[in-house]
Design a protein around this motif. Structure first.
Motif, PDB file in Angstrom:
ATOM      1  N   ARG A 116       0.499   9.889  -5.477  1.00  0.00           N
ATOM      2  CA  ARG A 116       1.110  11.054  -4.932  1.00  0.00           C
ATOM      3  C   ARG A 116       1.945  11.944  -5.825  1.00  0.00           C
ATOM      4  N   LEU A 117       2.881  11.053  -6.641  1.00  0.00           N
ATOM      5  CA  LEU A 117       3.936  11.358  -7.373  1.00  0.00           C
ATOM      6  C   LEU A 117       3.003  11.873  -8.859  1.00  0.00           C
ATOM      7  N   GLY A 118       1.803  11.368  -8.818  1.00  0.00           N
ATOM      8  CA  GLY A 118       1.122  11.550 -10.138  1.00  0.00           C
ATOM      9  C   GLY A 118       1.043  10.331 -11.120  1.00  0.00           C
ATOM     10  N   GLY A 119       1.555   9.534 -10.627  1.00  0.00           N
ATOM     11  CA  GLY A 119       1.694   7.949 -11.716  1.00  0.00           C
ATOM     12  C   GLY A 119       0.544   6.967 -11.189  1.00  0.00           C
ATOM     13  N   ASP A 138       0.730  -1.103  -0.160  1.00  0.00           N
ATOM     14  CA  ASP A 138       0.013   0.010   0.051  1.00  0.00           C
ATOM     15  C   ASP A 138       0.557   1.141  -0.105  1.00  0.00           C
ATOM     16  N   VAL A 139       2.036   1.377   0.768  1.00  0.00           N
ATOM     17  CA  VAL A 139       2.860   2.407   0.910  1.00  0.00           C
ATOM     18  C   VAL A 139       3.367   2.864  -0.295  1.00  0.00           C
ATOM     19  N   PHE A 140       3.698   1.813  -1.216  1.00  0.00           N
ATOM     20  CA  PHE A 140       4.309   2.187  -2.359  1.00  0.00           C
ATOM     21  C   PHE A 140       2.949   2.688  -3.466  1.00  0.00           C
ATOM     22  N   PHE A 141       2.076   1.864  -3.509  1.00  0.00           N
ATOM     23  CA  PHE A 141       0.910   2.441  -4.497  1.00  0.00           C
ATOM     24  C   PHE A 141       0.536   3.656  -3.898  1.00  0.00           C
ATOM     25  N   GLN A 142       0.320   4.196  -2.739  1.00  0.00           N
ATOM     26  CA  GLN A 142      -0.032   5.502  -2.327  1.00  0.00           C
ATOM     27  C   GLN A 142       0.871   6.654  -2.818  1.00  0.00           C
ATOM     28  N   THR A 184       8.755  -6.467  -1.412  1.00  0.00           N
ATOM     29  CA  THR A 184       7.188  -5.836  -1.363  1.00  0.00           C
ATOM     30  C   THR A 184       7.119  -5.195  -2.931  1.00  0.00           C
ATOM     31  N   ALA A 185       7.967  -4.529  -3.069  1.00  0.00           N
ATOM     32  CA  ALA A 185       7.905  -3.613  -4.297  1.00  0.00           C
ATOM     33  C   ALA A 185       7.661  -4.353  -5.559  1.00  0.00           C
ATOM     34  N   HIS A 186       8.813  -5.365  -5.774  1.00  0.00           N
ATOM     35  CA  HIS A 186       8.830  -6.189  -6.829  1.00  0.00           C
ATOM     36  C   HIS A 186       7.653  -6.995  -7.073  1.00  0.00           C
TER      37      HIS A 186
END
Length: 216
Positions: A153-156, A145-149, A174-176
């Motif tokens: 916020r970065l606009g992606g 969730d932290v990476f998607f949120q 987690t990100a991979h």
């Protein structure tokens, strides 16, 4: 450049602070109260956020602190240690090039955002980051969730067009697994995890001068 959104961890990724601060701080804190750290302390704390780590130290070492007091004490310990921290090789050049190419960048760290900003301002690179995210509680890096949120916020919207830069295996994994591009960066504190970190990284670097720009 394929990826226009970049999420950076700070400790061990941009700065040489994992050993100096995050291995040194618990030891320094425990020493204040006459406690001796267990041999597995650093490994235990590595995958914990600040709040979980605080609760663990207070409980396991019977520290005369309440949770509401812990932050002030640890802040003082950490601030002193951070004064000796420097950037890893190639960081300034990396960030300058990314900015010149129009990338949006942020910090996503287990460390308090205010502390991150203080450190990176002293080191002269705060200006490159649009915002800071504290990976705490529900936004711990063990969950995507932290990476998607942060990407939002970065606009992606597409994780395949976003790079997550990490030295910690659990966060990189987690990100991979969530579909993000991952750049793993070597650090002495996570040396034992290097083979597994290589497996989940699109690129694995011993320092930032090795980045293959054609692959990002």
């Amino acid at each position: 450049m394929h990826c226009n959104n970049w999420i950076f961890d700070m400790d061990g990724t941009l700065t040489d602070s994992m050993t100096v601060v995050w291995e040194g701080a618990p030891d320094a804190l425990l020493a204040r109260y006459g406690r001796t750290p267990k041999s597995d302390l650093h490994k235990t704390l590595l995958t914990m956020g600040m709040a979980d780590g605080a609760a663990y130290l207070i409980r396991e070492y019977d520290l005369p602190l309440k949770m509401e007091d812990y932050n002030d004490v640890m802040w003082d310990v950490i601030t002193k240690l951070y004064e000796t921290v420097e950037l890893k090789p190639g960081v300034r050049e990396l960030l300058a090039r990314l900015k010149a190419e129009g990338a949006r960048m942020c910090i996503c760290s287990n460390t308090w955002s205010a502390q991150c900003r203080t450190v990176l301002t002293r080191l002269g690179i705060d200006e490159y980051f649009d915002f800071y995210v504290e990976a705490q509680g529900a936004l711990h890096k063990s969950r995507p969730d932290v990476f998607f949120q942060t990407l939002a916020r970065l606009g992606g919207t597409d994780p395949d067009r976003c790079v997550v830069c990490e030295d910690s295996l659990y966060a990189a994994r987690t990100a991979h697994d969530a579909g993000f591009r991952v750049i793993g960066i070597a650090d002495a504190a996570s040396k034992s995890d290097e083979p597994a970190l290589r497996e989940v990284s699109d690129q694995f670097l011993t320092d930032w001068t090795e980045l293959d720009w054609d692959k990002v």
